[in-house]
Write an enzyme that holds these catalytic residues in place. Structure first.
Site, mmCIF file in Angstrom:
data_model
loop_
_atom_site.group_PDB
_atom_site.id
_atom_site.type_symbol
_atom_site.label_atom_id
_atom_site.label_comp_id
_atom_site.label_asym_id
_atom_site.label_seq_id
_atom_site.Cartn_x
_atom_site.Cartn_y
_atom_site.Cartn_z
ATOM 1 N N LYS A 37 16.956 1.318 4.179
ATOM 2 C CA LYS A 37 17.110 2.007 2.899
ATOM 3 C C LYS A 37 16.405 3.366 2.971
ATOM 4 O O LYS A 37 15.473 3.481 3.774
ATOM 5 C CB LYS A 37 16.552 1.151 1.766
ATOM 6 C CG LYS A 37 15.018 1.210 1.661
ATOM 7 C CD LYS A 37 14.561 0.547 0.404
ATOM 8 C CE LYS A 37 13.078 0.424 0.336
ATOM 9 N NZ LYS A 37 12.248 1.535 0.076
ATOM 10 N N ASP B 58 12.812 3.388 -5.054
ATOM 11 C CA ASP B 58 12.125 2.731 -3.930
ATOM 12 C C ASP B 58 12.232 1.207 -4.040
ATOM 13 O O ASP B 58 12.431 0.526 -3.039
ATOM 14 C CB ASP B 58 10.645 3.160 -3.943
ATOM 15 C CG ASP B 58 9.865 2.605 -2.767
ATOM 16 O OD1 ASP B 58 10.424 2.534 -1.657
ATOM 17 O OD2 ASP B 58 8.687 2.234 -2.954
ATOM 18 N N GLU C 245 2.151 -3.823 -7.238
ATOM 19 C CA GLU C 245 1.284 -3.713 -6.052
ATOM 20 C C GLU C 245 -0.005 -2.993 -6.416
ATOM 21 O O GLU C 245 -0.006 -2.118 -7.283
ATOM 22 C CB GLU C 245 1.997 -2.907 -4.962
ATOM 23 C CG GLU C 245 3.317 -3.503 -4.533
ATOM 24 C CD GLU C 245 4.056 -2.582 -3.567
ATOM 25 O OE1 GLU C 245 4.056 -2.869 -2.366
ATOM 26 O OE2 GLU C 245 4.628 -1.583 -4.015
ATOM 27 N N HIS D 225 15.533 -3.382 -3.403
ATOM 28 C CA HIS D 225 15.016 -4.740 -3.278
ATOM 29 C C HIS D 225 15.238 -5.653 -4.498
ATOM 30 O O HIS D 225 15.739 -6.764 -4.371
ATOM 31 C CB HIS D 225 13.510 -4.692 -3.009
ATOM 32 C CG HIS D 225 13.135 -3.870 -1.815
ATOM 33 N ND1 HIS D 225 13.849 -3.912 -0.639
ATOM 34 C CD2 HIS D 225 12.117 -3.003 -1.597
ATOM 35 C CE1 HIS D 225 13.267 -3.109 0.243
ATOM 36 N NE2 HIS D 225 12.218 -2.541 -0.316
HETATM 37 O O1 LIG Z 1 5.299 -6.067 0.179
HETATM 38 P P1 LIG Z 1 6.157 -5.471 1.245
HETATM 39 O O2 LIG Z 1 6.935 -6.486 2.031
HETATM 40 O O3 LIG Z 1 5.400 -4.484 2.105
HETATM 41 O O4 LIG Z 1 7.278 -4.635 0.487
HETATM 42 C C1 LIG Z 1 6.913 -3.649 -0.432
HETATM 43 C C2 LIG Z 1 7.230 -2.258 0.108
HETATM 44 O O5 LIG Z 1 8.649 -2.178 0.288
HETATM 45 C C3 LIG Z 1 9.084 -0.920 0.802
HETATM 46 O O6 LIG Z 1 10.471 -0.954 1.015
HETATM 47 C C4 LIG Z 1 8.741 0.166 -0.185
HETATM 48 O O7 LIG Z 1 9.175 1.427 0.323
HETATM 49 C C5 LIG Z 1 7.228 0.187 -0.418
HETATM 50 O O8 LIG Z 1 6.891 1.179 -1.391
HETATM 51 C C6 LIG Z 1 6.744 -1.172 -0.861
HETATM 52 O O9 LIG Z 1 5.329 -1.145 -0.892
#
Ligand SMILES: O=P(O)(O)OC[C@H]1O[C@@H](O)[C@H](O)[C@@H](O)[C@@H]1O
Length: 456
Positions: free
Chosen positions: A132, A219, A200, A224
């Site tokens: 992505k 993002d 997060e 997602h």
């Molecule tokens: O918690 P994971 O698996 O690292 O996924 C979250 C991350 O997914 C990524 O695709 C985003 O660009 C990030 O901003 C995000 O923090």
């Protein structure tokens, strides 16, 4: 098609390769000791330390076994500019088919590289794996999909979404279809609302170059969270395969619209200001290096949607993701309706609350919050939370991603039309950002995020 032996990572010196792709591959190779994969790291500059990079990344997941040894022994690095026709043709000519080109590159470079590939003689069974974002709006996503379609068939195109490949998300699919306790309840008759939250504690973490032109909506929600929503809410497939799942998830996305025509009533956006989380200080987002305050980039987005179908009409689905949130939840929550009939012996004159199922996306732990207790029990009715620990997955999210790609199995990959449907929704939301009807609210780093519409 035979399973892929040659995995070329374009942009191999980047963070994605060492932090996610190589450790993910290592989990796969540990789980499947008979698999033979040769990793070819490719980038514009030579990397003398490539072998150490691979070994160190494999070490982070305690990889071991014959497949791991084979990959360590055969891995190599090649200098290749992914936007050079000569370099790409040479690279492809030297490798035995089938080959996967994994684009671990910034989106503009990926686009340029795809244009260059269009001029070359490509092997028939070439597989392309794209990270992505797929475009930056509906039009550019269509353009990218059109270009990829000229190079290889859709079945050889992998639009990677690691959330769709999270072990917890796969295990929810198992829970739903491997027993009769859940699937018959997953519809508008029994479900009050659904939430998917991915907050997060992380702030910008030096990613202004990417994040400041993206923001939380693009993002996290464009990709997602909409993908997870589509998987959770799809109709039951007749088979779990690359024909059924991409078709059924695309169907959900096609049926999705904003909960209210007016984005101001169903969308919230915010941006963090200075604060502290667990003793770590966060500056204002706009003071982070590389941020352009004029861009008004949001670090928090919440959107309420409706999947307008026989199964789901009338059920609000809220997707939320924020950075620098004090007590982050990463969860899927299904709120069930209250019991159909009231009994005066139950608390609140029978108006007991509805039950709740919560899946913790990171650990895979499941919580069922249920009303229990007898109507004539002097202790009254209780809420109990039963937890099922499905943690300790064998493959990481990227292990699942790579298993799909190397086996040319697109069951958990994003189909082109699905990526475009997500952009259609994002553009509707963006209109509310552009005309100011969805204000950019400040929230302090470490707080719960901006005020929501129901809060005064
Ligand atoms: O918690 P994971 O698996 O690292 O996924 C979250 C991350 O997914 C990524 O695709 C985003 O660009 C990030 O901003 C995000 O923090």
């Amino acid at each position: 098609m035979d399973s892929i032996k040659n995995l070329v990572i374009l942009g191999a010196t980047g963070d994605l390769t060492s932090r996610l792709l190589l450790p993910g591959l290592a989990t796969l190779l540990t789980a499947q000791p008979e698999r033979q994969v040769t990793v070819i790291g490719a980038d514009r500059q030579a990397d003398e330390a490539w072998e150490q990079t691979v070994a160190a990344a494999f070490g982070t997941v305690q990889a071991s076994g014959p497949a791991v040894d084979y990959a360590l022994k055969t891995s190599s690095f090649t200098v290749c500019d992914a936007t050079s026709a000569t370099d790409l043709q040479k690279l492809l000519d030297e490798l035995a088919s089938p080959v996967c080109l994994y684009f671990a590159l910034p989106p503009q470079v990926t686009m340029k590289s795809l244009e260059v590939l269009n001029e070359l003689n490509l092997p028939e069974d070439l597989v392309l794996a794209l990270e992505k974002p797929i475009g930056h709006d509906l039009e550019s996503a269509r353009e990218l999909n059109r270009l990829v379609g000229q190079l290889v068939p859709e079945s050889q195109t992998f639009r990677v979404d690691h959330f769709l490949n999270m072990p917890s998300v796969h295990s929810f699919t198992g829970l739903r279809f491997a027993n009769r306790m859940l699937e018959p309840l997953l519809n508008r008759e029994h479900v009050e609302s659904i939430e998917i939250n991915y907050d997060e504690t992380l702030g910008l973490e030096g990613r202004a170059g990417f994040y400041d032109s993206s923001g939380a909506l693009r993002d996290m929600i464009q990709s997602h969270l909409l993908q997870v929503m589509a998987l959770v809410m799809m109709e039951p497939p007749s088979r779990i395969d690359a024909v059924e799942l991409p078709a059924l998830t695309a169907h959900v996305l096609r049926s999705t619209r904003l909960w209210d025509e007016d984005p101001a009533r169903c969308v919230v956006r915010g941006r963090y200001t200075a604060g502290e989380i667990n003793g770590k200080k966060y500056p204002d987002y706009i003071s982070e290096p590389g941020v352009d305050p004029e861009k008004n980039t949001e670090t928090f987005a919440q959107v309420t949607l409706e999947v307008d179908s026989w199964r789901w009409t009338g059920v609000p689905v809220t997707l939320r993701s924020g950075k620098a949130i004090g007590e982050p939840c990463k969860e899927l929550v299904i709120h069930f309706r209250r019991p159909a009939h009231e009994y005066p012996q139950f608390p609140h004159d029978g108006r007991v609350p509805g039950d709740r199922l919560r899946l913790l996306l990171k650990s895979g732990q499941l919580e069922f919050e249920l009303n229990v207790g007898g109507p004539f029990d002097a202790r009254g009715m209780n809420r109990v939370t039963a937890q099922t620990d499905t943690a300790d997955p064998i493959l990481s999210s990227y292990g699942n991603v790579l298993r799909g790609i190397l086996d040319a199995d697109a069951t958990f990959s994003v189909r082109g039309d699905a990526s475009e449907e997500c952009w259609r929704l994002i553009e509707e939301i963006q209109r509310g950002f552009d005309d100011g009807s969805v204000p950019l609210q400040d929230y302090a780093a470490g707080s719960e995020g901006p005020r929501l519409p129901t809060e005064s």
